[in-house]
Design a protein around this motif. Structure first.
Motif, PDB file in Angstrom:
ATOM      1  N   ALA A  12       0.828  -1.211   0.000  1.00 33.75           N
ATOM      2  CA  ALA A  12       0.000   0.000   0.000  1.00 33.75           C
ATOM      3  C   ALA A  12       0.859   1.257   0.000  1.00 33.75           C
ATOM      4  O   ALA A  12       0.571   2.231  -0.695  1.00 33.75           O
ATOM      5  N   ALA A  13       1.955   1.236   0.785  1.00 32.71           N
ATOM      6  CA  ALA A  13       2.852   2.400   0.826  1.00 32.71           C
ATOM      7  C   ALA A  13       3.501   2.635  -0.530  1.00 32.71           C
ATOM      8  O   ALA A  13       3.634   3.771  -0.987  1.00 32.71           O
ATOM      9  N   GLY A  14       3.903   1.547  -1.189  1.00 33.24           N
ATOM     10  CA  GLY A  14       4.494   1.689  -2.519  1.00 33.24           C
ATOM     11  C   GLY A  14       3.520   2.254  -3.524  1.00 33.24           C
ATOM     12  O   GLY A  14       3.874   3.088  -4.360  1.00 33.24           O
ATOM     13  N   ALA A  15       2.254   1.809  -3.445  1.00 32.67           N
ATOM     14  CA  ALA A  15       1.242   2.322  -4.369  1.00 32.67           C
ATOM     15  C   ALA A  15       0.935   3.786  -4.097  1.00 32.67           C
ATOM     16  O   ALA A  15       0.810   4.601  -5.016  1.00 32.67           O
ATOM     17  N   LEU A  16       0.804   4.148  -2.815  1.00 24.74           N
ATOM     18  CA  LEU A  16       0.480   5.529  -2.470  1.00 24.74           C
ATOM     19  C   LEU A  16       1.620   6.480  -2.778  1.00 24.74           C
ATOM     20  O   LEU A  16       1.395   7.676  -2.988  1.00 24.74           O
ATOM     21  N   SER A  17       2.855   5.984  -2.822  1.00 25.77           N
ATOM     22  CA  SER A  17       3.996   6.855  -3.115  1.00 25.77           C
ATOM     23  C   SER A  17       3.927   7.414  -4.527  1.00 25.77           C
ATOM     24  O   SER A  17       4.573   8.414  -4.840  1.00 25.77           O
ATOM     25  N   ALA A  18       3.164   6.762  -5.396  1.00 24.42           N
ATOM     26  CA  ALA A  18       3.032   7.239  -6.773  1.00 24.42           C
ATOM     27  C   ALA A  18       1.842   8.162  -6.951  1.00 24.42           C
ATOM     28  O   ALA A  18       1.575   8.620  -8.051  1.00 24.42           O
ATOM     29  N   CYS A  19       1.104   8.409  -5.871  1.00 24.37           N
ATOM     30  CA  CYS A  19      -0.094   9.251  -5.959  1.00 24.37           C
ATOM     31  C   CYS A  19       0.275  10.705  -5.696  1.00 24.37           C
ATOM     32  O   CYS A  19       0.755  11.043  -4.623  1.00 24.37           O
ATOM     33  N   ASN A  20       0.059  11.575  -6.648  1.00 25.73           N
ATOM     34  CA  ASN A  20       0.258  12.996  -6.458  1.00 25.73           C
ATOM     35  C   ASN A  20      -0.614  13.735  -7.457  1.00 25.73           C
ATOM     36  O   ASN A  20      -1.119  13.149  -8.413  1.00 25.73           O
ATOM     37  N   ALA A  21      -0.804  15.016  -7.251  1.00 21.80           N
ATOM     38  CA  ALA A  21      -1.694  15.784  -8.108  1.00 21.80           C
ATOM     39  C   ALA A  21      -0.952  16.574  -9.170  1.00 21.80           C
ATOM     40  O   ALA A  21      -1.576  17.098 -10.077  1.00 21.80           O
ATOM     41  N   HIS A  22       0.379  16.699  -9.064  1.00 23.59           N
ATOM     42  CA  HIS A  22       1.089  17.551 -10.001  1.00 23.59           C
ATOM     43  C   HIS A  22       1.765  16.770 -11.125  1.00 23.59           C
ATOM     44  O   HIS A  22       2.250  17.366 -12.083  1.00 23.59           O
ATOM     45  N   GLN A  23       1.793  15.429 -11.026  1.00 19.64           N
ATOM     46  CA  GLN A  23       2.335  14.627 -12.119  1.00 19.64           C
ATOM     47  C   GLN A  23       1.660  13.257 -12.095  1.00 19.64           C
ATOM     48  O   GLN A  23       2.248  12.263 -11.694  1.00 19.64           O
ATOM     49  N   ALA A  27      -4.853  12.518 -12.060  1.00 23.28           N
ATOM     50  CA  ALA A  27      -5.218  13.860 -11.591  1.00 23.28           C
ATOM     51  C   ALA A  27      -5.084  14.821 -12.765  1.00 23.28           C
ATOM     52  O   ALA A  27      -4.197  15.676 -12.784  1.00 23.28           O
ATOM     53  N   PRO A  28      -5.951  14.690 -13.772  1.00 26.38           N
ATOM     54  CA  PRO A  28      -5.786  15.472 -15.006  1.00 26.38           C
ATOM     55  C   PRO A  28      -6.171  16.937 -14.834  1.00 26.38           C
ATOM     56  O   PRO A  28      -7.049  17.274 -14.044  1.00 26.38           O
ATOM     57  N   PHE A  29      -5.473  17.790 -15.581  1.00 28.41           N
ATOM     58  CA  PHE A  29      -5.886  19.186 -15.698  1.00 28.41           C
ATOM     59  C   PHE A  29      -6.123  19.559 -17.155  1.00 28.41           C
ATOM     60  O   PHE A  29      -6.393  20.715 -17.476  1.00 28.41           O
ATOM     61  N   GLY A  30      -6.058  18.565 -18.038  1.00 28.06           N
ATOM     62  CA  GLY A  30      -6.291  18.765 -19.460  1.00 28.06           C
ATOM     63  C   GLY A  30      -7.346  17.801 -19.976  1.00 28.06           C
ATOM     64  O   GLY A  30      -7.568  16.724 -19.412  1.00 28.06           O
ATOM     65  N   ALA A  31      -8.009  18.193 -21.082  1.00 29.01           N
ATOM     66  CA  ALA A  31      -9.092  17.385 -21.624  1.00 29.01           C
ATOM     67  C   ALA A  31      -8.608  16.016 -22.099  1.00 29.01           C
ATOM     68  O   ALA A  31      -9.281  15.001 -21.901  1.00 29.01           O
ATOM     69  N   ASP A  32      -7.441  15.964 -22.726  1.00 24.98           N
ATOM     70  CA  ASP A  32      -6.938  14.697 -23.251  1.00 24.98           C
ATOM     71  C   ASP A  32      -6.562  13.734 -22.132  1.00 24.98           C
ATOM     72  O   ASP A  32      -6.818  12.526 -22.230  1.00 24.98           O
ATOM     73  N   ALA A  33      -5.949  14.243 -21.078  1.00 28.29           N
ATOM     74  CA  ALA A  33      -5.610  13.387 -19.940  1.00 28.29           C
ATOM     75  C   ALA A  33      -6.867  12.890 -19.242  1.00 28.29           C
ATOM     76  O   ALA A  33      -6.889  11.765 -18.725  1.00 28.29           O
ATOM     77  N   ALA A 184      -5.807  22.754 -21.808  1.00 23.53           N
ATOM     78  CA  ALA A 184      -5.866  22.704 -20.348  1.00 23.53           C
ATOM     79  C   ALA A 184      -7.226  23.202 -19.881  1.00 23.53           C
ATOM     80  O   ALA A 184      -7.769  24.168 -20.425  1.00 23.53           O
ATOM     81  N   ASP A 185      -7.773  22.546 -18.854  1.00 19.96           N
ATOM     82  CA  ASP A 185      -9.088  22.914 -18.342  1.00 19.96           C
ATOM     83  C   ASP A 185      -9.039  23.450 -16.917  1.00 19.96           C
ATOM     84  O   ASP A 185     -10.060  23.899 -16.402  1.00 19.96           O
ATOM     85  N   LYS A 186      -7.872  23.389 -16.275  1.00 16.03           N
ATOM     86  CA  LYS A 186      -7.769  23.813 -14.879  1.00 16.03           C
ATOM     87  C   LYS A 186      -6.436  24.505 -14.654  1.00 16.03           C
ATOM     88  O   LYS A 186      -5.396  23.982 -15.044  1.00 16.03           O
ATOM     89  N   ALA A 187      -6.483  25.675 -14.030  1.00 12.00           N
ATOM     90  CA  ALA A 187      -5.255  26.424 -13.761  1.00 12.00           C
ATOM     91  C   ALA A 187      -4.467  25.758 -12.634  1.00 12.00           C
ATOM     92  O   ALA A 187      -5.004  25.059 -11.782  1.00 12.00           O
ATOM     93  N   GLY A 188      -3.157  25.996 -12.651  1.00  8.64           N
ATOM     94  CA  GLY A 188      -2.305  25.445 -11.608  1.00  8.64           C
ATOM     95  C   GLY A 188      -0.900  25.216 -12.106  1.00  8.64           C
ATOM     96  O   GLY A 188      -0.586  25.437 -13.277  1.00  8.64           O
ATOM     97  N   ARG A 189      -0.033  24.775 -11.213  1.00 12.47           N
ATOM     98  CA  ARG A 189       1.352  24.450 -11.551  1.00 12.47           C
ATOM     99  C   ARG A 189       1.529  22.938 -11.492  1.00 12.47           C
ATOM    100  O   ARG A 189       1.198  22.302 -10.496  1.00 12.47           O
ATOM    101  N   TYR A 190       2.067  22.397 -12.568  1.00 13.94           N
ATOM    102  CA  TYR A 190       2.188  20.950 -12.701  1.00 13.94           C
ATOM    103  C   TYR A 190       3.609  20.605 -13.153  1.00 13.94           C
ATOM    104  O   TYR A 190       4.482  21.459 -13.190  1.00 13.94           O
TER     105      TYR A 190
END
Length: 321
Positions: A12-23, A27-33, A184-190
């Motif tokens: 579970a720790a290994g799986a959660l280590s890959a969870c983030n919102a900036h990459q 966690a898409p911020f674009g229509a294609d993603a 892109a559909d959502k503002a932010g830094r990625y």
């Protein structure tokens, strides 16, 4: 029991280590993603259903008495479960997914951004319609809600351009230009990343991506088009040590084209293609020994500079806003 618990926690720790919102493609911020995530979730659900069905069939087959099925019944079961049903399911998934594969339309008034991969950084050139081109490096800014075309190529070896939250990945090939159209559909830094092994510092070739509201993006691009000014001891040291042979600083008379454009270097938040925070100590250290941060980098080291001289150049560069 204890070993099983430890295994579950570690997994579970290994799986959660890959969870983030900036990459993350999840966690898409674009229509294609967003389309890619939708496809993934549907395929995942289908795979779980199929795996569960196979497990139930296996359990039934193991527990069933011998001679439960005749040879004819067994062959018919293989035909339907191994041939007809998978063919129908896969064909249905293909037909359902075809609209997602349609390229996004591109108009003559849409913004184009040329991105060239180098070892190990990104050359970025904005080409807005009806206006002069603006060059930058290691950071991409795009307007939210507008279609943008990335024109992708490479100067040395094959790279791969990937912004997981925006769209799929695409190769950057020397002598060839590939086009990736996004919105892109959502503002932010990625964050983006080179996804093709390109040398010793492949894993250290990242990319800051900033999605901005259209009005803010237009104002930023207008400011980026203007030359930056900064003075002081660092400016003289920059020129005296030949840094202008590789780097461009508009208005300051530095016009080198080998390395990244540094005109608005101080407005960026990271250094060395998204690897280090933009601090004076990091800039000074990278000037003296870039190979310590990026093995195989083509920028020469300047160990002859004293700590004070490197710090002066760093402060000068950070003043270029």
């Amino acid at each position: 029991m204890r070993g099983t618990r430890v295994t579950i926690i570690a997994g579970a720790a290994g799986a959660l280590s890959a969870c983030n919102a900036h990459q993350s493609t999840l966690a898409p911020f674009g229509a294609d993603a967003a389309d890619i995530r939708h496809l993934f979730l549907v395929m995942l659900a289908g795979a779980v259903v199929i795996a569960a069905g196979v497990a139930l069939l296996m359990r039934h087959a193991v527990r069933a008495p011998e001679d439960r099925l005749t040879h004819h019944q067994g062959m018919r079961l293989v035909l339907w479960l191994g041939g007809v049903i998978p063919t129908v399911v896969l064909l249905g998934l293909l037909v359902w997914s075809l609209p997602y594969m349609k390229p996004r339309p591109l108009g003559p008034a849409d913004l184009q951004i040329a991105i060239e991969g180098e070892q190990f950084w990104w050359r970025v050139t904005y080409r807005p319609p009806g206006a002069a081109a603006v060059e930058s490096a290691n950071e991409v800014r795009i307007p939210v809600g507008r279609t943008v075309a990335f024109r992708l190529t490479a100067a040395d070896v094959v790279h791969s351009f990937w912004i997981p939250g925006l769209a799929g990945k695409m190769d950057m090939i020397p002598g060839r230009t590939n086009t990736l159209v996004v919105r892109a559909d959502k503002a932010g830094r990625y964050r983006g990343q080179c996804a093709e092994f390109c040398g010793l510092s492949h894993a250290l070739m990242a990319l800051d991506v900033v999605a901005m509201e259209p009005a803010a993006f237009d104002a930023w691009l207008a400011a980026e088009r203007r030359p930056a000014t900064a003075t002081g001891q660092g400016a003289a040291l920059f020129a005296a040590n030949g840094c202008n042979a590789c780097h461009t600083i508009r208005r300051a008379g530095q016009a080198g084209a080998i390395g990244p454009d540094l005109t608005h270097f101080g407005s960026r938040q990271t250094l060395a293609a998204g690897i280090l925070p933009m601090t004076t100590a990091n800039v000074a250290g990278f000037i003296r020994h870039p190979e310590k941060t990026k093995p195989g980098v083509r920028m020469p080291a300047f160990p002859q500079l004293t700590h004070g001289e490197a710090t002066a150049i760093a402060r000068y560069l950070q003043g270029l806003q």
